[in-house]
Design a protein around this motif. Structure first.
Motif, PDB file in Angstrom:
ATOM      1  N   ASP A  18       0.840  -1.186   0.000  1.00 16.41           N
ATOM      2  CA  ASP A  18       0.000   0.000   0.000  1.00 16.41           C
ATOM      3  C   ASP A  18       0.885   1.250   0.000  1.00 16.41           C
ATOM      4  N   SER A  19       0.888   1.997  -1.089  1.00 13.73           N
ATOM      5  CA  SER A  19       1.758   3.173  -1.192  1.00 13.73           C
ATOM      6  C   SER A  19       1.331   4.308  -0.275  1.00 13.73           C
ATOM      7  N   GLU A  20       0.156   4.179   0.354  1.00 18.30           N
ATOM      8  CA  GLU A  20      -0.311   5.182   1.313  1.00 18.30           C
ATOM      9  C   GLU A  20      -0.008   4.766   2.752  1.00 18.30           C
ATOM     10  N   ASN A  21       0.640   3.615   2.912  1.00 17.00           N
ATOM     11  CA  ASN A  21       0.938   3.122   4.253  1.00 17.00           C
ATOM     12  C   ASN A  21       1.861   4.080   4.998  1.00 17.00           C
ATOM     13  N   THR A  22       1.642   4.224   6.302  1.00 13.87           N
ATOM     14  CA  THR A  22       2.502   5.079   7.119  1.00 13.87           C
ATOM     15  C   THR A  22       3.146   4.258   8.228  1.00 13.87           C
ATOM     16  N   VAL A  23       4.136   4.836   8.865  1.00 16.35           N
ATOM     17  CA  VAL A  23       4.930   4.109   9.841  1.00 16.35           C
ATOM     18  C   VAL A  23       4.083   3.691  11.045  1.00 16.35           C
ATOM     19  N   ASN A  24       4.448   2.565  11.619  1.00 14.73           N
ATOM     20  CA  ASN A  24       3.827   2.064  12.843  1.00 14.73           C
ATOM     21  C   ASN A  24       3.940   3.139  13.934  1.00 14.73           C
ATOM     22  N   PRO A  25       2.820   3.516  14.573  1.00 14.72           N
ATOM     23  CA  PRO A  25       2.857   4.558  15.602  1.00 14.72           C
ATOM     24  C   PRO A  25       3.842   4.271  16.737  1.00 14.72           C
ATOM     25  N   VAL A  26       4.133   3.000  16.979  1.00 16.73           N
ATOM     26  CA  VAL A  26       5.080   2.645  18.039  1.00 16.73           C
ATOM     27  C   VAL A  26       6.439   3.296  17.788  1.00 16.73           C
TER      28      VAL A  26
END
Length: 209
Positions: free
Chosen positions: A46-54
């Protein structure tokens, strides 16, 4: 005509199955063994994926969460993601001279780890943190391949260890490395993935829990 249709269908399927986000231009994914099971390492598609909040926080209290140097000790190589993948690939094809180690404590491990790694928390090797000497000896002998000889450690047949933790602000793998060096572990047999889980997750690489 039927043969041509079959060939076209196979080619179409192959194209459809190709990933949009490869690891490198030559490496789409990598199959490794984690806890006895096959796991496929690839990047999030998914090119809209963002980094894990952790791992999204930029500022944690220092100490203990202080920025680590690029070189942890003389003779200990600092490595990155492609080197980690190379080591994992070798391990999964039977190379037992290597071991990728997640140095984090269980509270961090629950967030996910690199497939193919083994967890040896820094607290299990550090006598100053209450590590049991017999447990330390067991790890050195049975997991790392060192040999005890008349009270001294022989590391000539010991594994090459590749250690990581949360990232460049994490001191858990540096602690493991420094402890091992004090035990006499050869620096040439220690590698450090400084980027750790934060960089791994930033690149969208697979994790397991």
């Amino acid at each position: 005509m039927k043969l041509l249709i079959v060939i076209v269908a196979l080619l179409t399927t192959a194209v459809a199955a190709a990933l949009d986000v490869n690891i490198t231009s030559d490496l789409e994914s990598l199959e490794v063994i984690h806890n006895g099971k096959k796991v496929l390492i690839e990047r999030v598609q998914d090119s809209e994926n963002t980094v894990n909040p952790v791992y999204a926080r930029t500022s944690r209290r220092c100490p203990p969460f202080c920025i680590q140097p690029a070189t942890i000790a003389d003779g200990v190589d600092t490595v990155a993601e492609l080197e980690i993948l190379d080591y994992l690939g070798k391990i999964s094809t039977g190379d037992d001279s290597l071991l990728v180690i997640d140095s984090r404590t269980p509270d961090w491990l629950k967030n996910g780890t690199i497939p193919g790694s083994v967890n040896i928390p820094w607290t299990q090797l550090n006598p100053q943190s209450g590590a049991d000497p017999f447990e330390i000896a067991d790890i050195l002998e049975n997991k790392f391949g060192a040999r005890s000889q008349e009270g001294l450690w022989d590391f000539s047949s010991a594994k090459t260890l590749i250690l990581f933790c949360n990232g460049i602000w994490c001191g858990q793998s540096p602690s493991n490395i420094r402890t091992l060096l004090r035990f006499g572990y050869p620096p040439g047999k220690l590698k450090w993935y400084r980027g750790g889980m934060q960089n791994w997750e930033n690149l969208g690489l697979s994790t397991v829990k």
